[in-house]
Design an enzyme around this catalytic site. Sequence first.
Site, PDB file in Angstrom:
ATOM      1  N   VAL A 130       0.065  -2.151  10.635  1.00 15.51           N
ATOM      2  CA  VAL A 130       0.958  -1.774  11.961  1.00 15.51           C
ATOM      3  C   VAL A 130       0.509  -2.940  13.071  1.00 15.51           C
ATOM      4  CG1 VAL A 130       1.472   0.415  11.444  1.00 15.51           C
ATOM      5  CG2 VAL A 130      -0.735   0.204  12.476  1.00 15.51           C
TER       6      VAL A 130
ATOM      7  N   GLU B 245       0.995  -1.243  -0.043  1.00 14.25           N
ATOM      8  CA  GLU B 245      -0.052  -0.151  -0.158  1.00 14.25           C
ATOM      9  C   GLU B 245       0.750   1.081  -0.133  1.00 14.25           C
ATOM     10  OE1 GLU B 245      -2.130   0.121   3.882  1.00 14.25           O
ATOM     11  OE2 GLU B 245      -3.513   1.926   3.347  1.00 14.25           O
TER      12      GLU B 245
ATOM     13  N   LYS C 187      -9.426   2.040  -1.955  1.00 12.71           N
ATOM     14  CA  LYS C 187      -9.769   1.387  -0.816  1.00 12.71           C
ATOM     15  C   LYS C 187     -10.974   1.762  -0.114  1.00 12.71           C
ATOM     16  CE  LYS C 187      -7.239   0.899   3.794  1.00 12.71           C
ATOM     17  NZ  LYS C 187      -6.003   1.290   4.357  1.00 12.71           N
TER      18      LYS C 187
ATOM     19  N   CYS D 101      -5.062  -3.433   2.552  1.00  9.39           N
ATOM     20  CA  CYS D 101      -4.822  -3.296   3.839  1.00  9.39           C
ATOM     21  C   CYS D 101      -6.103  -3.593   4.865  1.00  9.39           C
ATOM     22  CB  CYS D 101      -4.030  -2.177   4.337  1.00  9.39           C
ATOM     23  SG  CYS D 101      -3.151  -2.403   5.761  1.00  9.39           S
TER      24      CYS D 101
HETATM   25  C1  ACM Z   1      -4.113  -0.029   7.249  1.00  8.93           C
HETATM   26  O1  ACM Z   1      -5.208  -0.271   6.587  1.00  8.93           O
HETATM   27  N1  ACM Z   1      -3.208   0.544   6.469  1.00  8.93           N
HETATM   28  C2  ACM Z   1      -3.894  -0.620   8.265  1.00  8.93           C
END
Ligand code: ACM
Length: 262
Positions: free
Chosen positions: A169, A38, A109, A142
């Site tokens: 993370v 990402e 996203k 992500c």
């Molecule tokens: C994320 O969605 N970058 C944790």
Amino acid sequence: MKVGFFQFSPQFGKTQPNVKEIIQAINGFEGDLLVFPELALSGYQFLSKDEAWELAVDVPSGPVCQQIEEAIQGRALHVVVGLAERGVNCLYNSAILIGPKGYVGTYRKTHLFFEETLWFAPGNTGFHVWDIGPAKIGLLVCFDWFYPEAARALALKGADILCHPSNLVLPHCPDAMVTRCLENHVFAITANRIGNEERGDKPNLSFIGLSEIVAPNGKILHRASSTEPELFAAEIDVTQARNKRINPYNDLLKDRQPEWYT
Ligand code: ACM
């Protein structure tokens, strides 16, 4: 079919050095499908909307997309790259798909994480499946992993492989992707980043690596380390993702009971 990921540590704000690393990985990769993390061009921890806008790119007309297209030209290779995308008066946290004939498509996203909600608009593309020849692929970014509906939507549309650029993370996703694969009988390629970012007054963010390829039976075919860069490729048999039978009596998707799910 041979699929892989490139785990690395994008340098914040250094688009061209990051593009150079991406192109080196493309040049060093032998396979059909390669997934990058990402926000692989910009880094993750923006301090302002203006900064995010400066580091975002135009898709597909911007020079960065064209550099990646040129790197692929003449090869039977598709790549998925996470990047900040300039929209009309807003930004998206997107993943783009580029193939031998150039730009193929964009996924924006859907489920934004933490301060991403300050810089980006929630994605408006929905969940799309592309037929790239040897497989049908769908894109997640992500935190979309946290919503099983996202992976399910792609499986229902026929995705064999979930391509999953990430900047993780928290520790849970690599194990959770085993369940996403098992409950949909799909492959997943999670391409995460490594390294740290500490910007302005913000807390240090440490990215967990552990990029992985998971099979439809939940087997982890390979998991990278939490600290080292890695370009990895694995041979997979896509037909495994097309068999949705669990046993002679159960078919994973046909046995759903959607009338009870609302
Ligand atoms: C994320 O969605 N970058 C944790």
